[in-house]
Design an enzyme around this catalytic site. Structure first.
Site, PDB file in Angstrom:
ATOM      1  N   GLY A 242       6.107  -3.216  -4.043  1.00 45.66           N
ATOM      2  CA  GLY A 242       5.206  -4.039  -4.355  1.00 45.66           C
ATOM      3  C   GLY A 242       4.078  -4.320  -3.622  1.00 45.66           C
ATOM      4  N   VAL A 243       3.045  -3.492  -4.238  1.00 43.76           N
ATOM      5  CA  VAL A 243       1.597  -3.482  -3.551  1.00 43.76           C
ATOM      6  C   VAL A 243       0.687  -4.582  -4.184  1.00 43.76           C
ATOM      7  CG1 VAL A 243       1.812  -1.497  -2.053  1.00 43.76           C
ATOM      8  CG2 VAL A 243       1.201  -1.274  -4.572  1.00 43.76           C
ATOM      9  N   GLY A 244       0.999  -5.843  -4.478  1.00 45.53           N
ATOM     10  CA  GLY A 244       0.139  -6.852  -4.750  1.00 45.53           C
ATOM     11  C   GLY A 244      -0.750  -7.441  -3.886  1.00 45.53           C
TER      12      GLY A 244
ATOM     13  N   VAL B 182       0.072  -9.315  -1.137  1.00 47.71           N
ATOM     14  CA  VAL B 182       0.295  -9.096   0.154  1.00 47.71           C
ATOM     15  C   VAL B 182       0.699  -7.638   0.502  1.00 47.71           C
ATOM     16  CG1 VAL B 182       2.295  -9.851   1.944  1.00 47.71           C
ATOM     17  CG2 VAL B 182       1.380 -11.359  -0.007  1.00 47.71           C
TER      18      VAL B 182
ATOM     19  N   LYS C 166       7.773 -28.781  -3.382  1.00 43.87           N
ATOM     20  CA  LYS C 166       7.329 -27.798  -4.526  1.00 43.87           C
ATOM     21  C   LYS C 166       7.360 -28.543  -5.782  1.00 43.87           C
ATOM     22  CE  LYS C 166       7.143 -23.090  -4.805  1.00 43.87           C
ATOM     23  NZ  LYS C 166       6.581 -22.288  -3.707  1.00 43.87           N
TER      24      LYS C 166
HETATM   25  P1  NAD Z   1       1.822 -10.341  -6.373  1.00 45.46           P
HETATM   26  O1  NAD Z   1       1.879 -10.928  -7.537  1.00 45.46           O
HETATM   27  O2  NAD Z   1       0.193 -10.351  -5.810  1.00 45.46           O
HETATM   28  O3  NAD Z   1       2.264  -8.784  -6.020  1.00 45.46           O
HETATM   29  C1  NAD Z   1       3.798  -8.452  -6.275  1.00 45.46           C
HETATM   30  C2  NAD Z   1       3.556  -7.135  -6.689  1.00 45.46           C
HETATM   31  O4  NAD Z   1       5.016  -6.731  -7.007  1.00 45.46           O
HETATM   32  C3  NAD Z   1       2.888  -6.854  -8.039  1.00 45.46           C
HETATM   33  O5  NAD Z   1       2.064  -5.777  -7.750  1.00 45.46           O
HETATM   34  C4  NAD Z   1       3.817  -6.375  -9.260  1.00 45.46           C
HETATM   35  O6  NAD Z   1       3.598  -5.571 -10.002  1.00 45.46           O
HETATM   36  C5  NAD Z   1       5.068  -6.009  -8.148  1.00 45.46           C
HETATM   37  N1  NAD Z   1       6.406  -5.792  -8.568  1.00 45.46           N
HETATM   38  C6  NAD Z   1       7.170  -6.918  -9.500  1.00 45.46           C
HETATM   39  N2  NAD Z   1       8.308  -6.307  -9.542  1.00 45.46           N
HETATM   40  C7  NAD Z   1       8.350  -5.010  -9.073  1.00 45.46           C
HETATM   41  C8  NAD Z   1       9.327  -4.337  -9.008  1.00 45.46           C
HETATM   42  N3  NAD Z   1      10.580  -4.514  -9.335  1.00 45.46           N
HETATM   43  N4  NAD Z   1       9.306  -3.058  -8.084  1.00 45.46           N
HETATM   44  C9  NAD Z   1       8.247  -2.829  -7.715  1.00 45.46           C
HETATM   45  N5  NAD Z   1       7.091  -3.704  -7.691  1.00 45.46           N
HETATM   46  C10 NAD Z   1       7.317  -4.721  -8.234  1.00 45.46           C
HETATM   47  O7  NAD Z   1       2.558 -11.464  -5.239  1.00 45.46           O
HETATM   48  P2  NAD Z   1       2.166 -11.639  -3.572  1.00 45.46           P
HETATM   49  O8  NAD Z   1       1.373 -12.841  -3.636  1.00 45.46           O
HETATM   50  O9  NAD Z   1       1.725 -10.234  -3.026  1.00 45.46           O
HETATM   51  O10 NAD Z   1       3.552 -12.111  -3.258  1.00 45.46           O
HETATM   52  C11 NAD Z   1       4.651 -11.073  -3.007  1.00 45.46           C
HETATM   53  C12 NAD Z   1       5.850 -11.730  -2.580  1.00 45.46           C
HETATM   54  O11 NAD Z   1       5.716 -12.200  -1.277  1.00 45.46           O
HETATM   55  C13 NAD Z   1       6.356 -12.546  -3.464  1.00 45.46           C
HETATM   56  O12 NAD Z   1       7.630 -12.679  -3.673  1.00 45.46           O
HETATM   57  C14 NAD Z   1       5.828 -14.065  -3.150  1.00 45.46           C
HETATM   58  O13 NAD Z   1       6.701 -15.070  -3.311  1.00 45.46           O
HETATM   59  C15 NAD Z   1       6.153 -13.707  -1.371  1.00 45.46           C
HETATM   60  N6  NAD Z   1       5.214 -14.544  -0.677  1.00 45.46           N
HETATM   61  C16 NAD Z   1       3.541 -14.422  -0.959  1.00 45.46           C
HETATM   62  C17 NAD Z   1       3.019 -15.223   0.060  1.00 45.46           C
HETATM   63  C18 NAD Z   1       1.338 -15.145  -0.119  1.00 45.46           C
HETATM   64  O14 NAD Z   1       0.569 -15.729   0.688  1.00 45.46           O
HETATM   65  N7  NAD Z   1       0.984 -14.760  -1.409  1.00 45.46           N
HETATM   66  C19 NAD Z   1       3.387 -16.105   1.086  1.00 45.46           C
HETATM   67  C20 NAD Z   1       4.785 -16.143   1.030  1.00 45.46           C
HETATM   68  C21 NAD Z   1       5.572 -15.193   0.462  1.00 45.46           C
END
Ligand code: NAD
Length: 358
Positions: A182-184, A186, A83
């Site tokens: 969290g609907v980002g 993923v 990392k």
């Molecule tokens: P992202 O930033 O696109 O989405 C995260 C979402 O969570 C955002 O919409 C944000 O507004 C919301 N959020 C933040 N704090 C919150 C809270 N307290 N309550 C409700 N919603 C909240 O991130 P992502 O890429 O979708 O990843 C999500 C998680 O999965 C992260 O923890 C990331 O480390 C993990 N992850 C992601 C991947 C990947 O391929 N993107 C792979 C493995 C793990």
């Protein structure tokens, strides 16, 4: 620009190599942690964060790089764990900063391979790529495997099905209730798959605009931020933050299983046992969320990236989870502990024939 980069090694027991770079001209202060390369080059994302000090950054990068070793071991990606972190304010990114970071990564000769992470976008990685070839997850048109999030979501979806099979005797999603935090990137892709398969999906997001958009476009049912942690549902899928499973939240959970994408979900290892005591099935985070790293790892296939092979590998996630739940049951240990034991066992076996490249 003349490079003024100073690279120094930080000796850390249990880690193959930890290096720090300071390049005042480029405004770079960064650390790369190479935890273990027994199974392959140490791959892990590049995070930028306004750490309070270097010790805080070091703690973070050490924890994250070890997590990558375990994740890749259990997912059989053929990769090791590493990392990188840049200490600084993400609103003050610059081209010079990422070019310098690229040179820093290049100085490690391919032992560390970078990817996207918090506050590092594909556009940033494209700058890094100008200074080093050791970059993955770039756009398909640039020879990469593209955005990993849909692949992570696919793996989590399959993992949720496996969890349902375990808890309610059928992996059928139709009519089941899932609560997503969290609907980002993923969480939204996961929600779409679940809704399309007939699940009732509740979702919370601190970004209310985003939540409303997905309510309209996908059909998730919006709930308050706090409500998602205690609502009655079949599966709670945390897809936002780490450390969501803690002393405060676990007693209030009203789900049969926790299966989500976020990394480092357990605040402390003991919270795995707390979930077990409450009779809640837990899909260990780094096992269920490995779809993205599996996809990136497929850039290393002998013939280059192959999406079909990537999907085939992601579709092994349910089997891996079921094996862990079985081991956990037989040994009377939390599933999180069973996952760590499995990763350590895989690494120990590999070390017998393939010593880490130092
Ligand atoms: P992202 O930033 O696109 O989405 C995260 C979402 O969570 C955002 O919409 C944000 O507004 C919301 N959020 C933040 N704090 C919150 C809270 N307290 N309550 C409700 N919603 C909240 O991130 P992502 O890429 O979708 O990843 C999500 C998680 O999965 C992260 O923890 C990331 O480390 C993990 N992850 C992601 C991947 C990947 O391929 N993107 C792979 C493995 C793990």
């Amino acid at each position: 620009m003349t490079s003024t980069m100073q690279i120094t090694e930080i000796p850390v027991p249990g880690y193959e190599r930890v290096v720090k770079a300071v390049d005042a001209a480029a405004g770079l202060h960064a650390i790369i942690a190479i935890h273990d390369t027994t199974l392959g080059p140490a791959l892990g994302g590049l995070r930028m964060w306004p750490y309070a000090n270097e010790q805080e950054a070091l703690t973070d990068v050490l924890r994250l790089s070890k997590g990558m070793t375990y994740k890749s071991a259990v997912a059989h990606t053929g990769l090791g764990g590493g990392k990188a972190v840049i200490l600084g304010d993400p609103s003050r990114k610059s081209e010079a900063l990422y070019l310098a970071m690229g040179r820093f990564i290049d100085s490690q000769g391919g032992k560390y391979v970078t990817a996207e992470d918090v506050n590092t976008s594909i556009a940033d990685l494209q700058i890094v790529r100008r200074a080093t070839r050791w970059v993955t997850g770039l756009d398909r048109k640039d020879g990469g495997s593209g955005n990993p999030s849909p692949y992570t979501a696919y793996g989590v979806y399959l993992g949720i099905r496996a969890a349902l099979g375990q808890c309610v005797g059928s992996d059928e999603v139709k009519g089941r209730v899932v609560a997503i935090q969290g609907v980002g990137a993923v969480g939204s892709a996961l929600a779409r798959r679940l809704v399309e398969a007939g699940a009732k999906v509740y979702a919370a997001d601190v970004n209310h605009e985003r939540l409303q958009k997905h309510a309209k476009e996908i059909g998730v049912i919006p709930v308050q931020d706090a409500e998602v942690l205690s609502m009655a549902c079949d599966v709670f899928a945390p897809c936002a933050l780490g450390a969501v499973l803690n002393d405060k939240t676990i007693p209030n959970l009203r789900c049969k299983a926790v299966a989500g994408a976020a990394n480092n979900l357990l605040h402390e290892p003991r919270h795995g046992a707390q979930l077990k005591e409450r009779g809640i099935l837990y899909a260990p985070d780094y096992v269920i969320n490995a779809g993205g790293i599996i996809n990136v790892g497929c850039e290393y296939l002998p013939g280059g990236y192959d999406e079909k092979e990537s999907l085939r590998r992601i579709e092994r996630i349910p089997k891996a989870l079921k094996e862990l739940w079985l081991i956990a049951k037989q040994q009377g240990i939390p599933a999180s502990e069973a996952a760590d034991h499995l990763a350590e066992q895989i690494l120990a076996e590999a070390r017998k024939t393939r010593p880490a490249r130092r």
